[in-house]
Scaffold this motif. Structure first.
Motif, PDB file in Angstrom:
ATOM      1  N   GLU B 169     -45.191  53.869  -9.559  1.00 40.05           N
ATOM      2  CA  GLU B 169     -45.884  54.691 -10.288  1.00 40.05           C
ATOM      3  C   GLU B 169     -45.070  56.006 -10.302  1.00 40.05           C
ATOM      4  OE1 GLU B 169     -48.254  56.668 -12.944  1.00 40.05           O
ATOM      5  OE2 GLU B 169     -48.110  54.448 -12.471  1.00 40.05           O
ATOM      6  N   THR B 170     -44.792  56.354  -9.235  1.00 38.58           N
ATOM      7  CA  THR B 170     -43.902  57.396  -9.004  1.00 38.58           C
ATOM      8  C   THR B 170     -42.675  57.392  -9.832  1.00 38.58           C
ATOM      9  OG1 THR B 170     -44.692  57.747  -6.815  1.00 38.58           O
ATOM     10  CG2 THR B 170     -42.815  59.288  -7.519  1.00 38.58           C
ATOM     11  N   VAL B 177     -40.725  61.651 -17.523  1.00 33.83           N
ATOM     12  CA  VAL B 177     -40.258  62.907 -17.641  1.00 33.83           C
ATOM     13  C   VAL B 177     -38.951  62.938 -18.172  1.00 33.83           C
ATOM     14  CG1 VAL B 177     -39.733  65.096 -16.254  1.00 33.83           C
ATOM     15  CG2 VAL B 177     -41.806  63.920 -15.724  1.00 33.83           C
ATOM     16  N   ALA B 178     -38.081  62.265 -17.671  1.00 31.93           N
ATOM     17  CA  ALA B 178     -36.732  61.866 -17.979  1.00 31.93           C
ATOM     18  C   ALA B 178     -36.703  61.667 -19.313  1.00 31.93           C
ATOM     19  CB  ALA B 178     -35.696  61.063 -17.129  1.00 31.93           C
ATOM     20  N   GLU B 183     -35.608  62.906 -25.153  1.00 28.86           N
ATOM     21  CA  GLU B 183     -36.056  62.825 -26.245  1.00 28.86           C
ATOM     22  C   GLU B 183     -35.807  64.306 -27.080  1.00 28.86           C
ATOM     23  OE1 GLU B 183     -39.025  60.538 -28.360  1.00 28.86           O
ATOM     24  OE2 GLU B 183     -36.906  60.054 -28.337  1.00 28.86           O
ATOM     25  N   GLU B 184     -36.114  65.255 -26.224  1.00 24.17           N
ATOM     26  CA  GLU B 184     -36.276  66.510 -26.508  1.00 24.17           C
ATOM     27  C   GLU B 184     -34.719  67.063 -26.913  1.00 24.17           C
ATOM     28  OE1 GLU B 184     -39.967  68.847 -24.237  1.00 24.17           O
ATOM     29  OE2 GLU B 184     -37.766  69.074 -23.590  1.00 24.17           O
ATOM     30  N   GLU B 185     -33.880  66.529 -25.896  1.00 21.37           N
ATOM     31  CA  GLU B 185     -32.505  66.798 -26.233  1.00 21.37           C
ATOM     32  C   GLU B 185     -31.946  66.265 -27.524  1.00 21.37           C
ATOM     33  OE1 GLU B 185     -28.650  66.632 -23.218  1.00 21.37           O
ATOM     34  OE2 GLU B 185     -30.429  67.320 -22.363  1.00 21.37           O
TER      35      GLU B 185
END
Lengths: 116, 439
Positions: B169-170, B177-178, B183-185
């Motif tokens: 899960e972690t 998050v990565a 995606e943003e980048e």
């Protein structure tokens, strides 16, 4: 798409014969081609014959890599080509590389020209 | 006797802490194991206990109200000190270590205790599964010990499963998050690439355009947002027009930057003799351009192929110089399309170059297509190129069409041929018409 550069190296009568085994010499391989073969040339004899019988296609980046090798080897010896495919010969004709490179029909005639 | 000696106590406590079991929601799987233990040994109380620094917690329990006790009164604390075998007290009142223990003298009045350790994933004994009775139980056999140890192993396995799930899960969260960051980048890069592509299109000339005695149209189909292909055309004076096309070796951003700088360098200063104001010959322009773009220090520098040409009004011909570029296709009235094969060396590859002038008759009604190799090398899904024959067919089929309409048809044919909505290499083309009413 990952397509590593592979080539065979043999020495004949003091000439180094390098035969790339990749079918396409294009942007994906150009840097590796220039760097790895360039490093190999520096250890070898003055005459190097590049046997291109397996290479069916060369793009502009590949051509740039060939010319870079030619210039590099030109400082210490000579780089010649043999057995280039029709599509590659066409590119060489369009870009006039057929006037820049010494090109032999096959490996035997390349070596024979050298011995004579 | 040091009760905390069997495993280094700090490592044992660290392992316990890392598992975050204390205060966690009840685990049905442990409750089932505890239930089995109670039935198997016919005892009123069975527990899974975790032994902390100064307290013990019962994370699964049956027959016992208390959820935790001080470690000082803990039986299990003794059990984790000898983790290799179950810890058994057949009658607590007869054992000086426990006879005065408040859990023996008061509620729940323990007389019998047997506990086997459960372990953290790293093997540290963190607690026990234990069975407790309020009457003495002499004769707890080796077989009983093995059964209790097996139940402890089951509980250990359950905790290992839980731990693995927690790690997964972690890991998933880290991945999420990565992924989100990527995606943003990616989105940012797409925006920047789109902005660069738009900027690149702004420096290309408008299409179609009428020049001195010529009509010109152009198209650019970039492979990755920005293009290493470039072209230009315009007037050099009231009676002379120029046109050029170039293909930077490679593609992508590096090639696009050089393409953009070419568009800035190929201006009047290069194309016209400043003393006489006469247009320079195409061969002269290419030699001068090579001087500007060749960099001897850059042995592996990027080179480019190019065609530069000029046309004069009222002269039924054009003059060009070709630098390693694919042969343009000339269509004269009443004749099939024919490639113009004269070519010299590419630019910026060698320090010294020279070019032969290529003078072509261009009677009114003729047109010439200049293109980059991405067009002829454009592969369909069977890896067949859009070859010269298809180019000739298109040219013949579009005789009489306006240059812009003819290029629209060419784009349609190339896209249909390609079959997917992206190109492996940039494609640029300009179509130059000698106006029929101009001679």
């Amino acid at each position: 798409m990952t397509n590593a550069l592979t080539f065979d190296v043999e020495e004949h009568d003091g000439a180094l014969v390098i035969r790339p085994r990749n079918r396409r010499l294009d942007a994906a391989l150009a840097v590796a081609f220039r760097e790895e073969l360039g490093a190999r040339l520096e250890q070898g004899p003055a005459l190097v014959i590049l046997d291109l019988q397996d290479v069916e296609f060369v793009d502009s980046s590949g051509l740039g890599a060939l010319v870079a090798l030619l210039k590099r080897q030109g400082r210490r010896g000579e780089l010649q080509l043999c057995q280039i495919a029709p599509a590659v010969a066409r590119l060489f004709q369009i870009t006039r590389m057929d006037r820049i490179f010494t090109i032999h029909a096959d490996r035997a005639s390349a070596l024979a020209a050298h011995v004579r | 006797m040091d009760m905390r000696g069997a495993w280094p106590e700090d490592l044992r406590l660290e392992a316990l802490h890392d598992m975050q079991l204390i205060g966690a929601p009840p685990q049905p799987s442990l409750d089932r194991i505890v239930g089995i233990a109670r039935r198997m040994f016919s005892v009123p109380i069975a527990l899974v206990s975790l032994v902390g620094h100064d307290r013990q917690w019962f994370i699964s329990r049956t027959g016992m109200e208390a959820r935790e006790t001080p470690r000082s009164v803990s039986f299990c604390s003794h059990a984790v000190a000898v983790p290799e075998r179950p810890f058994v007290i057949e009658d607590a009142t007869g054992d000086p270590r426990f006879a005065g223990n408040p859990l023996v003298t008061g509620t729940p009045h323990i007389r019998f205790y047997a506990g086997a350790v459960i372990r953290a994933p790293n093997g540290a004994p963190i607690g026990t599964i234990c069975v407790i009775d309020t009457i003495p139980r002499p004769g707890f056999s080796d077989a009983d010990c093995r059964s209790l140890s097996d139940l402890a192993s089951l509980a250990t396995d359950e905790l290992l499963l839980r731990e693995t799930a927690r790690e997964l899960e972690t890991g998933m969260q880290d991945l999420r998050v990565a992924y989100h960051r990527l995606e943003e980048e990616n989105e940012r890069n797409r925006h920047e690439l789109a902005a660069a592509a738009a900027a690149q299109r702004r420096i290309l000339p408008a299409s179609p355009r009428r020049l001195a005695g010529m009509s010109v149209a152009s198209m650019l189909l970039p492979s990755r947002g920005v293009s290493g292909d470039a072209y230009g055309y315009g007037r050099l004076g009231p009676e002379t027009s120029f046109f050029w096309i170039a293909d930077i070796a490679g593609h992508g951003v590096a090639a696009a930057l050089l393409a953009a700088s070419l568009s800035r360098v190929i201006t009047g200063e290069l194309l016209v003799d400043s003393a006489t104001h006469a247009p320079r010959t195409p061969a002269d322009v290419l030699v001068r351009l090579n001087e500007r773009m060749f960099d001897a220090s850059q042995e592996d520098g990027t080179y480019f192929t190019m065609i530069y040409g000029i046309a004069r009004q009222r002269e039924a011909m054009i003059e060009m110089a070709l630098a390693g570029h694919p042969p343009p296709l000339l269509l004269a009235p009443g004749q099939p399309p024919a490639p113009v094969e004269e070519s010299g060396l590419p630019l910026a590859l060698f320090e010294t170059v020279s070019y032969d002038p290529v003078i072509l008759p261009m009677p009114p009604g003729s047109r010439i297509l200049l293109y980059t190799d991405g067009l002829q090398d454009c592969w369909n899904r069977h890896q067949e190129p859009f070859d010269l024959q298809r180019l000739s067919d298109w040219m013949t089929a579009t005789i009489g069409a306006e240059p812009a309409a003819a290029l629209d048809e060419l784009e349609r044919r190339v896209r249909t041929w390609r079959g997917v909505d992206y190109f492996a290499d940039d494609i640029a083309a300009i179509l130059v018409d000698r106006d029929a009413d101009d001679a």
